[in-house]
Design an enzyme around this catalytic site. Structure first.
Site, PDB file in Angstrom:
ATOM      1  CB  SER A 159      -4.183  -0.328  -1.214  1.00 38.92           C
ATOM      2  OG  SER A 159      -5.477  -0.561  -1.705  1.00 38.92           O
ATOM      3  CG  ASP A 254      -4.371  -6.226  -6.602  1.00 39.77           C
ATOM      4  OD1 ASP A 254      -5.617  -6.176  -6.516  1.00 39.77           O
ATOM      5  OD2 ASP A 254      -3.628  -5.303  -6.220  1.00 39.77           O
ATOM      6  CG  HIS A 286      -4.703  -5.457  -2.840  1.00 38.24           C
ATOM      7  ND1 HIS A 286      -4.273  -4.559  -3.779  1.00 38.24           N
ATOM      8  CD2 HIS A 286      -5.203  -4.712  -1.798  1.00 38.24           C
ATOM      9  CE1 HIS A 286      -4.507  -3.332  -3.356  1.00 38.24           C
ATOM     10  NE2 HIS A 286      -5.052  -3.388  -2.156  1.00 38.24           N
TER      11      HIS A 286
END
Length: 314
Positions: A159, A254, A286
């Protein structure tokens, strides 16, 4: 009770009186031997003046003569939560160190909003320079002097951490950092976006609004979502990415997944001469691999990463 000024559920709330409430990612695991993997773990201070530190992982039964790859990791959390000592990363990186037989440096960069971007990038660059200072075996950290092969260095992250890994790799390619050879980067569910929606993103306009507000919050001086820091396609230095290979994985549920594939296409069109592999894990959320590390799909991601860290080519 003070009124909420910013609310980025489930990450962080900021109140009008200036109080900051982090809603997750505050847990801490001590830096000690991991009993399940036998990986040794310790914390080190990189720069006390800016409170910059890292957590180091060393797999068991390391041959003192044979050098092993070095994996520099940047944790996720939207630039506002988590740390190198959180339970999520302690478990994941212990498994990576054990399975891949690599030394890991997990960077504990400072967080927004107290330290808005680009501070996380600058902290990470300081950390990389500190790592590189051990390339000749005369740095201040014995584990880094004795065990890593500085010709087999990898960056990685999830991320926001994947965003950092990419941007630091761009800087390595642009500034020709001495002391290490960056072989590849691993980007898990990378935090990229852009001003204009791409195929698939129109299905979730709530994600666009959330990301735009979050980006302006963590980087108030940014020109917006076409800032090269969050939209690599707009980076004139993209072709100088300082490694030969990239592994990108995204999760099928995601909202960021479309940007992962778009990143692959942008790299290939930029003139960069390396190899990029894109993997999508269907029916997952995610960074799911961090929260369910022993699930079948998470183990598959781990196996792919282990292979990536131990091969010169795909």
């Amino acid at each position: 009770m003070a009124e909420i000024h910013h609310d980025f559920f489930p990450l962080i709330r900021v109140y009008n009186d200036g109080r900051i409430e982090r809603l997750m990612g505050e847990g801490v695991v001590p830096a000690e031997l991991d009993p399940e993997t036998g990986v040794q773990i310790k914390d080190v201070v990189i720069d006390p003046e800016i409170n910059l530190s890292a957590r180091l992982y060393l797999p068991k039964n390391v041959d003192p003569v044979q050098k092993i790859p070095l994996f520099v990791y940047f944790h996720g959390g939207g630039f506002v939560i988590e740390s190198a000592s959180s339970p999520t990363y302690h478990k994941h990186l212990s498994m990576v160190a054990a399975e891949a037989k690599v030394v890991i440096v997990s960077v504990n960069y400072r967080l927004a909003p107290e330290y808005p971007l680009p501070i996380a990038y600058e902290d990470s660059w300081v950390a990389i320079n500190w790592v590189a200072s051990h390339g000749k075996g005369d740095g201040n950290e014995p584990w880094l002097n004795d065990h890593p092969d500085f010709n087999r260095v990898y960056f990685g992250g999830d991320s926001a951490g994947a965003n950092i890994a990419h941007n630091i790799a761009i800087r390595v390619g642009s500034e020709k950092l001495d002391g290490i050879k960056l072989d590849g980067i691993f980007l898990a569910c990378p935090f990229f976006w852009g001003k204009d929606l791409i195929d698939g993103e129109a299905e979730n306009l709530g994600a666009k609004n959330y990301i735009e507000k979050l980006w302006n919050f963590i980087h108030p001086k940014s020109p917006g979502l076409d800032d090269p820091l969050i939209n690599p396609e707009k980076d004139p230095n993209l072709s100088s990415l300082g490694c030969d290979k990239v592994l990108v994985y995204v999760a099928g549920k995601d909202a960021l997944r479309f940007r992962g594939f778009y990143y692959k296409e942008a790299l290939e069109k930029s003139g960069w001469r390396g190899t990029v592999e894109f993997v999508e894990i269907k029916d997952e959320e995610h960074v799911f691999h961090l929260f369910a590390p022993t699930s079948e799909n998470a183990v598959s991601v781990l196996e792919k990463l282990v292979s990536f860290l131990n091969q010169s080519k795909f």
